[in-house]
Design an enzyme around this catalytic site. Sequence first.
Site, PDB file in Angstrom:
ATOM      1  N   VAL A   1      -9.919   6.417  -2.413  1.00  0.00           N
ATOM      2  CA  VAL A   1      -9.422   6.233  -1.043  1.00  0.00           C
ATOM      3  C   VAL A   1      -8.630   7.449  -0.573  1.00  0.00           C
ATOM      4  O   VAL A   1      -8.755   7.874   0.589  1.00  0.00           O
ATOM      5  CB  VAL A   1      -8.581   4.931  -0.957  1.00  0.00           C
ATOM      6  CG1 VAL A   1      -7.901   4.803   0.394  1.00  0.00           C
ATOM      7  CG2 VAL A   1      -9.481   3.725  -1.221  1.00  0.00           C
ATOM      8  N   GLY A   2      -7.835   8.023  -1.472  1.00  0.00           N
ATOM      9  CA  GLY A   2      -7.100   9.229  -1.088  1.00  0.00           C
ATOM     10  C   GLY A   2      -5.802   8.937  -0.344  1.00  0.00           C
ATOM     11  O   GLY A   2      -5.396   9.697   0.546  1.00  0.00           O
TER      12      GLY A   2
ATOM     13  N   LYS B   1       4.943   4.453 -11.608  1.00  0.00           N
ATOM     14  CA  LYS B   1       3.588   4.032 -11.995  1.00  0.00           C
ATOM     15  C   LYS B   1       2.872   5.170 -12.708  1.00  0.00           C
ATOM     16  O   LYS B   1       2.674   6.248 -12.137  1.00  0.00           O
ATOM     17  CB  LYS B   1       2.805   3.607 -10.745  1.00  0.00           C
ATOM     18  CG  LYS B   1       1.447   2.994 -11.050  1.00  0.00           C
ATOM     19  CD  LYS B   1       0.865   2.355  -9.807  1.00  0.00           C
ATOM     20  CE  LYS B   1      -0.430   1.615 -10.067  1.00  0.00           C
ATOM     21  NZ  LYS B   1      -0.955   0.960  -8.859  1.00  0.00           N
TER      22      LYS B   1
ATOM     23  N   LYS C   1       0.830  -1.216   0.000  1.00  0.00           N
ATOM     24  CA  LYS C   1       0.000   0.000   0.000  1.00  0.00           C
ATOM     25  C   LYS C   1       0.861   1.262   0.000  1.00  0.00           C
ATOM     26  O   LYS C   1       1.947   1.295   0.561  1.00  0.00           O
ATOM     27  CB  LYS C   1      -0.869  -0.077   1.273  1.00  0.00           C
ATOM     28  CG  LYS C   1      -1.643   1.131   1.603  1.00  0.00           C
ATOM     29  CD  LYS C   1      -3.124   0.908   1.402  1.00  0.00           C
ATOM     30  CE  LYS C   1      -3.898   2.209   1.479  1.00  0.00           C
ATOM     31  NZ  LYS C   1      -3.737   3.042   0.276  1.00  0.00           N
TER      32      LYS C   1
ATOM     33  N   GLY D   1      -4.869  -6.803  -9.161  1.00  0.00           N
ATOM     34  CA  GLY D   1      -5.395  -5.759  -8.286  1.00  0.00           C
ATOM     35  C   GLY D   1      -6.799  -6.035  -7.803  1.00  0.00           C
ATOM     36  O   GLY D   1      -7.019  -6.787  -6.842  1.00  0.00           O
ATOM     37  N   THR D   2      -7.776  -5.483  -8.516  1.00  0.00           N
ATOM     38  CA  THR D   2      -9.177  -5.578  -8.101  1.00  0.00           C
ATOM     39  C   THR D   2      -9.631  -7.019  -7.844  1.00  0.00           C
ATOM     40  O   THR D   2     -10.448  -7.267  -6.946  1.00  0.00           O
ATOM     41  CB  THR D   2     -10.058  -4.929  -9.204  1.00  0.00           C
ATOM     42  OG1 THR D   2      -9.576  -3.595  -9.400  1.00  0.00           O
ATOM     43  CG2 THR D   2     -11.516  -4.876  -8.825  1.00  0.00           C
TER      44      THR D   2
ATOM     45  N   GLY E   1      -7.166  -4.885 -14.625  1.00  0.00           N
ATOM     46  CA  GLY E   1      -8.255  -5.835 -14.854  1.00  0.00           C
ATOM     47  C   GLY E   1      -7.833  -7.280 -15.039  1.00  0.00           C
ATOM     48  O   GLY E   1      -8.580  -8.071 -15.618  1.00  0.00           O
TER      49      GLY E   1
ATOM     50  N   ILE F   1      -1.213   0.110 -15.855  1.00  0.00           N
ATOM     51  CA  ILE F   1      -1.663   1.465 -15.686  1.00  0.00           C
ATOM     52  C   ILE F   1      -2.323   1.616 -14.313  1.00  0.00           C
ATOM     53  O   ILE F   1      -2.829   0.642 -13.754  1.00  0.00           O
ATOM     54  CB  ILE F   1      -2.707   1.857 -16.793  1.00  0.00           C
ATOM     55  CG1 ILE F   1      -3.911   0.928 -16.777  1.00  0.00           C
ATOM     56  CG2 ILE F   1      -2.072   1.951 -18.126  1.00  0.00           C
ATOM     57  CD1 ILE F   1      -5.055   1.318 -17.697  1.00  0.00           C
TER      58      ILE F   1
ATOM     59  N   CYS G   1      -1.988   8.765  -8.834  1.00  0.00           N
ATOM     60  CA  CYS G   1      -3.222   8.652  -8.052  1.00  0.00           C
ATOM     61  C   CYS G   1      -4.197   9.753  -8.485  1.00  0.00           C
ATOM     62  O   CYS G   1      -3.862  10.936  -8.424  1.00  0.00           O
ATOM     63  CB  CYS G   1      -2.925   8.770  -6.557  1.00  0.00           C
ATOM     64  SG  CYS G   1      -4.457   8.771  -5.595  1.00  0.00           S
TER      65      CYS G   1
HETATM   66  C1  SIN Z   1      -6.089   5.986  -3.574  1.00  0.00           C
HETATM   67  O1  SIN Z   1      -5.548   5.785  -2.468  1.00  0.00           O
HETATM   68  O2  SIN Z   1      -6.874   6.909  -3.743  1.00  0.00           O
HETATM   69  C2  SIN Z   1      -5.748   5.092  -4.733  1.00  0.00           C
HETATM   70  C3  SIN Z   1      -4.306   5.039  -4.993  1.00  0.00           C
HETATM   71  C4  SIN Z   1      -3.946   5.261  -6.420  1.00  0.00           C
HETATM   72  O3  SIN Z   1      -4.806   5.271  -7.291  1.00  0.00           O
HETATM   73  O4  SIN Z   1      -2.759   5.439  -6.695  1.00  0.00           O
END
Ligand code: SIN
Length: 304
Positions: A71-72, A165, A45, A265-266, A244, A191, A130
Amino acid sequence: MSDLSVNIAGLTFKNPVTTASGTFGYGEEFREFFDPGELGGIFVKAVTGKNRDGNAYPRMAETPSGMLNSVGLQNKGIDHFCREIYPKIKDFDTRVIVNVSGSTIEEYVEVAERINELENIPSIELNISCPNVKLGGMAFGTVPAMATEVTAAVRKVYKKVLMVKLSPNVTSITELAKAVADGGADAITLINTLLGMAIDAERRRPVLSTITGGLSGPAIKPVALRMVWQVHKAVNLPIVGLGGIMNATDAIEFILAGASVIQVGTANFIDPMVSVNIVRGIEDYMKRHNVGAITELVGALRTD
Ligand code: SIN
């Protein structure tokens, strides 16, 4: 025996399957399901300079074939990571790579410098993509000159393998890839999420507190494959591909397009075992197609 090992800028991975930042915690959380040592690596993370509480709820929304998040960059900051998290994950028998995020160049540099000191972290993934923060994040990853500047600043202090990234929310992904290559990146992750939004028609309001968020999941796979393929042809750097990936066939598609390593990921939110099953599925594909080494497949897409 099939050889699944891959190499990125001198860093070997036992297989090409890794987990995407923000979808697999710090790896610890998944130990009740399987040994993270079965994977090629874990991208943990995002870590920033200071504690971030993240955005207000709701910050997740399900969409057709995908998921929106805003999420931020919630995390407890670099001091907490070094003190509390690193000791728990440093002996995993896999590559542990930290996603480094920030609001300013100084913050990216500070976090990268601290992580450089951690012996068992061989690489960072600089997150300039992000879409969910007001300062930094995607702002750095959508303007080539800024992408070069932040990469070069981190390159000066970070002595190990530097991955960057990138955001898909750009007109020309190859221009951004070239910009971070000019800044000294060793590899490119492609991506991050696509900027999107969801609307609750009954309430006539956006679903997410931030109105917009990042779209991930199978809905974005064709875009991700296209970008991996374009960058593979245009820039001479290894690629970490994601977007994906739900199964081994998806993973092979990314490798054929040019990814040396892939991230799941997801899909981790649906099936915690998916990444380790993808390792097994890739092995099976290699046997069925008589492929001795996975590296034979990297960029092996035929377009003639
Ligand atoms: C997030 O924490 O908002 C997502 C992280 C990201 O998209 O890099």
